[in-house]
Design an enzyme around this catalytic site. Structure first.
Site: not given
Length: 339
Positions: A204-205, A311, A173, A299-300, A21, A207
């Site tokens: 798990k993926c 950004s 990232s 998520n994070e 990065e 939608n």
């Protein structure tokens, strides 16, 4: 905002780092340098850290930050440092390593401390903390070794969920992140991820809509913005290239549409709980998933989000009615007063 002292505040801006990065860090530093340049009260010195951890100034000369809080050049002369901005994405800026050095030197700095940075950079540790704080996060399994037994856990997850994301635990990232849906592709992704990290996450993926919140301290108050939204092209996930490429096909919206008051309240509460519980400081970008079924997962947590022309963090701060240069300037003043 005026400087209480006739002397300028000496700010050291560190960028680069030598990780994957590195280039994005330079663009973040460009933005910060531009914003601080709006005020004559800050004397800014910018150095780029190379892959060996050396500081190199704009003239290509080596600089060294020592325990006397002075920045030395090769000739032995030095200048004072009052405050540091570690604008490095990935290692060692978001991992807590650079912050630990600054703590030892007794220098105030922009952003989260060593422990918070380390906890949030490690995807496995982040999930453990989120669960402890009562914040829902994406279903996952984590692998601690590149063995047949651990790979079998991943294959079981793939059989159960149909499609998964494989993520190196200590990368940022979307580096070391792979979406897979076949056993063969899964094994290859696991091998690639283990090259980047000693731990690997299998998620798990789903939608989802990808939502992002800016959470930051402004004049002593914690601000949590309404969530913005990132829409990646339908034929890919939001990869590192899609995040930072100037020709990115991803669409960003500074405020997401169509969310209920209940969903907005929960995102705000989860963001506040994460910021306080993880002991974040100054800034963060907190990312959420909203599933087709209406479930919301954190998520994070990004302890030093990107600040390039595309950004979300600076866009959301501006949308909140706050001026970035005033925001950062106030943080610097308050930190310098305490030293």
């Amino acid at each position: 905002m005026t400087n209480e002292s006739a002397n300028p505040i000496n700010v050291l801006l560190i960028c680069g780092g030598g990780s994957s990065e590195h280039d994005v860090s330079l663009r973040t530093a460009d933005f910060i340098q531009q914003e601080l340049g709006k005020s004559a009260e800050f004397q800014l010195t910018r150095v780029t850290m190379d892959a060996d951890g050396r500081f190199i100034d704009a003239d290509g000369q080596l600089r060294e930050l020592r325990s006397d809080k002075l920045l030395y050049n090769a000739g032995g002369s030095a200048q004072p440092v009052d405050y540091v901005i570690p604008a490095i994405h990935g290692y060692p800026g978001e991992t807590g390593d650079l912050q630990s050095q600054l703590e030892i030197l007794g220098l105030p700095y922009y952003g989260c401390g060593p422990e918070a940075s380390k906890n949030c950079f490690n995807k496995v540790t982040t999930k453990l903390w989120l669960t402890a704080l009562g914040i829902d996060n994406t279903p996952y399994k984590f692998l601690c070794a590149e063995t047949a037994e651990e790979f079998a856990k991943a294959q079981d997850a793939l059989s159960q969920w149909g499609s998964v994301f494989v993520k190196a635990s200590n990368q940022g990232s979307s580096v070391g992140c792979y979406q897979v849906s076949t056993p063969e592709a899964l094994n290859e992704a696991l091998k690639d991820a283990f090259k980047l990290s000693p731990y690997v996450l299998v998620e798990k993926c789903l939608n989802v809509r990808e939502l992002e919140v800016a959470a930051y301290e402004y004049h002593g108050e914690l601000v949590v913005t309404p969530p913005g939204e990132v829409r990646a092209p339908s034929d890919t996930f939001y990869s590192y290239d899609e995040k930072y490429a100037e020709d990115s096909r991803a669409e960003t919206f500074v405020e997401a549409e169509g969310l209920s008051e209940g969903q907005l309240d929960w995102i705000r509460e989860a963001s506040r709980r994460a910021f306080v519980g993880l002991q974040l400081k100054d800034l963060s970008r907190i990312d959420f998933f909203l599933t087709d079924e209406g479930e919301i997962y954190l998520n994070e947590v990004n302890t030093f989000p990107g600040m390039t022309s595309i950004s979300m963090f600076p866009k959301m701060l501006k949308n909140q009615g706050h001026d970035f240069s005033e925001y950062l300037g106030t943080l610097i003043h308050n930190a310098v007063k305490l030293t």
